[in-house]
Design a protein around this motif. Structure first.
Motif, PDB file in Angstrom:
ATOM      1  N   LEU B 376     -38.798   1.945 -19.266  1.00  0.00           N
ATOM      2  CA  LEU B 376     -38.604   3.206 -20.224  1.00  0.00           C
ATOM      3  C   LEU B 376     -36.832   3.612 -20.190  1.00  0.00           C
ATOM      4  CD1 LEU B 376     -41.570   5.270 -18.992  1.00  0.00           C
ATOM      5  CD2 LEU B 376     -41.484   3.838 -21.147  1.00  0.00           C
ATOM      6  N   PHE B 395     -41.286   7.732 -24.191  1.00  0.00           N
ATOM      7  CA  PHE B 395     -42.434   7.176 -24.286  1.00  0.00           C
ATOM      8  C   PHE B 395     -43.373   7.190 -25.419  1.00  0.00           C
ATOM      9  CE2 PHE B 395     -45.886  10.311 -23.895  1.00  0.00           C
ATOM     10  CZ  PHE B 395     -45.223  11.345 -23.465  1.00  0.00           C
ATOM     11  N   SER B 402     -48.048   4.039 -21.020  1.00  0.00           N
ATOM     12  CA  SER B 402     -46.799   4.219 -21.211  1.00  0.00           C
ATOM     13  C   SER B 402     -46.473   5.805 -20.873  1.00  0.00           C
ATOM     14  CB  SER B 402     -46.287   4.411 -22.757  1.00  0.00           C
ATOM     15  OG  SER B 402     -45.326   5.053 -23.049  1.00  0.00           O
TER      16      SER B 402
END
Lengths: 401, 477
Positions: B376, B395, B402
């Motif tokens: 990420l 995200f 996520s």
């Protein structure tokens, strides 16, 4: 100070001593070198615990503006370490040994923080409590607790560090304190106005503090107080602390502001340092050995009115700091004088402390205002949350607490 | 996902009588109970979590707040205090069995005294509202969180809000003179006021940053300051983050305290530039914005000194504003940073740890590693002078996996802040977001002491009960 004092060598020793006192239910007086033992109500305790042997700077990071030291470290040692790197303690804690007596050694960091005593810079840059970043302490059951940390911004959990600052050892015994510090100014100068009465003086101080020129001290010494520091007439003082090349401009602009107040003069670096040190330590008060000493804290704009009411009430010696918001008062240790002080503070919507008097007088009168019932209840409950048996400095702030 | 306490079915069953009782105490017009009208109160700035409250009360007076709190305390009903609901940590997140008490309708300026340099306002006045009330006279209220157009002073007190100028002017706690607070038992207490020192315990210090755990603040007295004659910014790009960190240390050690000292890393520089076209250097690994105050001549002198300090660190770019317009251009990207990141990612989590400024290079390196491990992207904005770090974790909220990874990455970053000698939160508060991380910073003894203090104010543990302290123990004796 007739109490038997134990002075452990380290925090674990403090914790053990308090743990034992908690188990036995034995009250303890709490101090470092007992330089402020006369400040507050007398403590009723057979024994005492001192942090005087917990000494030494544990962290100093000038580029991060942070210093930490054990509670028994002399304030002077911390100031010297900071000065060596061109920094200083922001709140300018006073050395009250001339006023309060010498104690058993130099004033300690723990005492300065536990009493939250701040000097002239408080009006511009905050009190000791504003710069306490973290503490380690031992509560009334002998547990070591920590709060805050070593960083400048921290809102993680309840801020017990601020609560313990100024609690005068009644909630927990500070063992280590971390403070924010700042670069010391390159130069200091003072714009002085002569011969003003308190009302005009406070108006001038207010104009200075409300200017964009960065006033970091704003005091007024009536004629008698001024004479004690060698000034020939009532003196209204505004301090600038800055880079040397900024000083002429700032003092010049302030002086223009005061043209209407009858003109002013500028005291240079050395004269300023000496004068503000005297103001910080309440030297202009001229308290006689037998005098009681009070501090009254009000809105700055009410300072002159309080000063005038006190002068009418009794033979008060006094001067004003914090732009008029702090009035140092000395006078006879009598009910009548005490009533005059408390009435003046109350009428101005402010507060007071009895800073110094003999123990009998301090026990007989409230050394600070009574709290209204809901607040008094919170005070008792919070005290119990730290010190359920009430063994730490009993009676120091309020009778029976 | 963070767990929430189970609603108390006996409270839910009494909903109608509770609403009627609140209406009797606060006035019918001040109580919201219709499902559609409750919806806006289901969350705050931390929008990943939502709960529709039992009812919302928006009183207009301290007496109404007191009457409602006294009733809730007697009846054992949980209360969630709310100001503007801009919290990024879930500080105002309701519970299904809780009554939200909001201060939004208490929004009058009660007094301004330039002589005493203070303003007394009701708790629902916005942060910017205080400055607007005094700026005509050249004064301002110093703490300036980036939500300042919307956030209210009650929320600032609850979270001890800061902003970009804390290095010089401090946080809320340093600018607060007094409050009127209502306890959960319905007692109205006055703390502080126009004077500077408080005689007993430092209640103001304890209450500031207490996140609605101790009471509801209804009036606030703050210090207002005379603004400096002027301010100007400079922008400096560096080839590496540790070089920028060394420049920050040199600036502080030089004796200059800039009014702001902001750091942005490469991902953040690029996001801001794409959004604001502020002329940020895209070749820089790190960028500092440094602002100074004073007269024109003083600004020039300080900026010259800062330029000389930065020159020792091989800057890739140096741009010094010559006037207010050029300053504004330098600030434009930074002020839009969160919005800019919002354009390159569907969603982001804004973290808020603090580190000792000296550990900035290590923090940047290890956040980079964590970011890669979790897959990420992280963009970093940092109040470099005071160590307050705002990593933005990018995200996709439509992808639960996520979001789960973003939360885990955030927690790891905050643990890193603690490990480096810092703390979990500099200005956003613990809320629900960091509640379960409190054990990373405090041991059981420390937490137990804090909870005993909470219980001294709130014996039945009714005020914002699911926040700040880890849930497994919150509310148990």
């Amino acid at each position: 100070m007739s109490a038997e004092t134990i002075a452990p060598a380290d925090e674990a020793g403090i914790a053990a001593a308090i743990g034992a006192a908690h188990a036995a239910g034995t009250p303890l007086a709490v101090w470092g070198n007992a330089t402020k033992a006369a400040f507050g109500r007398p403590v009723q305790a057979a024994g005492a615990v001192s942090v005087r042997n917990l000494t030494g700077i544990t962290l100093y990071s000038p580029a991060e503006l942070v210093i930490a030291a054990r509670a028994g470290t002399p304030v002077a040692e911390i100031e010297a370490a900071l000065a060596a790197k061109g920094q200083h303690l922001i709140a300018e804690p006073p050395d009250l040994s001339a006023l309060m007596g010498p104690g058993e050694g130099p004033p300690t960091l723990g005492g300065a923080v536990a009493c939250n005593l701040s000097g002239p810079r408080r009006i511009a840059l905050g009190a000791m409590r504003d710069h306490v970043l973290g503490v380690r302490a031992v509560n009334g059951t002998g547990e070591v607790i920590t709060s805050g940390g070593r960083v400048l911004k921290n809102v993680t959990g309840l801020d017990l560090a601020k609560l313990l600052t100024g609690a005068r050892g009644t909630l927990a015994v500070l063992t280590e304190v971390t403070l924010k510090v700042l670069p010391a100014p390159e130069r200091t100068a003072t714009v002085m106005l002569r011969g003003l009465d308190p009302a005009r003086a406070v108006a001038a101080l207010s104009a200075g503090l409300g200017s964009p020129y960065g006033v970091t001290g704003a005091a007024h010494l009536p004629a008698a107080a001024a004479a004690r520091v060698g000034l020939p007439a009532a003196a209204t003082l505004l301090r600038i602390e800055e880079f040397a090349d900024f000083i002429p401009y700032r003092t010049g602009r302030l002086a223009e502001t005061f043209a209407a107040h009858g003109g002013s003069e500028v005291l240079d670096h050395e004269a300023s340092l000496a004068l503000w040190r005297a103001v910080r330590d309440a030297a202009p008060l001229g308290a006689a050995p037998e005098d009681a000493v009070w501090r009254v804290s009000v809105r700055p704009s009410a300072g002159a009115e309080v000063a005038e009411a006190l002068a009418r009430g009794f033979e008060a010696k006094l001067f004003l700091d914090w732009g008029g918001g702090l009035i140092w008062v000395a006078g006879p240790a009598t009910e009548a004088a005490h009533q005059a002080v408390t009435a003046a503070a109350r009428a101005a919507g402010g507060t007071f402390w009895l800073m110094r008097a003999d123990a009998g007088f301090r026990a007989a009168v409230g050394h600070l205002p009574e709290e209204p019932p809901p607040l008094a209840a919170l005070t008792r409950r919070v005290k119990a949350a730290f010190d359920p048996k009430g063994i730490l400095n009993p009676g120091r702030i309020f009778a029976g607490l | 996902m963070l767990a929430m306490p189970e609603p108390d079915p006996t409270v839910l069953a009494r909903r109608e009588s509770i609403v009627a009782a609140l209406r009797a105490r606060a006035g019918a017009a001040h109580v919201i109970a219709e499902p559609l009208r409750l919806k806006p109160y289901e969350t705050d700035g931390f929008t990943a979590y939502k709960r529709i409250p039992l009812a919302v009360v928006l009183p207009e007076t301290t007496a109404q707040v007191a009457a409602c709190l006294r009733y809730c305390h007697e009846q054992g009903i949980r209360v969630v205090p709310r100001a503007a609901g801009t919290s990024l940590s879930g500080g105002a997140l309701p519970l299904e069995d809780a009554v939200v008490i909001g201060v939004a309708r208490m929004n009058r300026i009660l007094e301004v005294s330039l002589e005493d340099r203070l303003a007394r306002v009701e708790a629902g006045v916005t942060n910017i509202g205080i400055t607007r009330a005094v700026e005509g006279e050249g004064f301002f209220y110093a703490p300036d969180p980036s939500s300042q157009l919307a956030c209210m002073i009650a929320g600032n007190v609850a979270m001890n809000s800061g902003g970009a100028h804390c290095l010089k002017y401090g946080v809320t706690a340093n600018n607060l003179l007094g409050v009127t607070m209502v306890t959960i038992e319905g007692d109205v207490i006055e703390l502080g006021g126009g004077h500077l020192d408080t005689p007993g315990y430092d209640w103001l210090g304890l209450i500031t940053g207490s996140e609605g755990q101790l009471g509801i603040v209804t009036e606030v007295t703050v210090r207002i300051l005379r603004a400096a004659e002027g301010a100007r910014a400079m922008l400096v790009g560096f080839g590496a983050t540790d070089v920028a960190g060394a420049a920050v240390a040199d600036i502080i050690a030089s004796g200059i305290i800039p009014v702001a000292l902001e750091f942005m890393d490469r991902p953040c520089i690029h996001a801001c530039e794409a959004f604001a076209h502020a002329g940020y250097p895209l070749d820089a690994e790190a960028l500092l914005i440094v602002e100074v105050e004073g007269s024109e001549a003083e600004q020039d002198a300080l900026l010259d000194r800062l330029k000389a300090i930065c020159a020792r660190h091989n800057p890739t770019t140096v741009r010094v504003a010559r006037n207010a317009e050029e300053s504004a251009a330098i600030w434009k990207g930074r002020k839009g940073a969160f919005g800019a990141v919002g354009r390159i990612s569907p969603d982001y989590l804004c973290m808020d740890g603090t580190i000792p400024p000296g550990s900035l290079p290590e923090a940047m390196r290890r956040i980079g590693t964590l970011s890669a491990n979790y897959g990420l992207q992280v963009a970093n904005v940092f109040h470099a002078g005071d160590g307050n770090l705002h990593p933005l974790i990018l995200f996709d909220a439509n992808d639960p996996e996520s979001f789960r990874r973003a939360e885990m990455l955030g927690a790891d970053i905050l643990r890193l802040c603690v490990e480096l000698g810092g703390c979990l939160t500099g200005e956003h508060g613990v809320g629900i977001e960091k509640r379960d991380l409190m054990t990373a910073q405090f041991n059981a003894t420390d937490l137990a002491q804090q909870k005993r203090v909470k219980r001294a104010f709130d014996p039945r543990w009714l005020l914002n009960p699911h926040k700040v302290f880890p849930l497994d123990t919150a509310g148990t004796a």
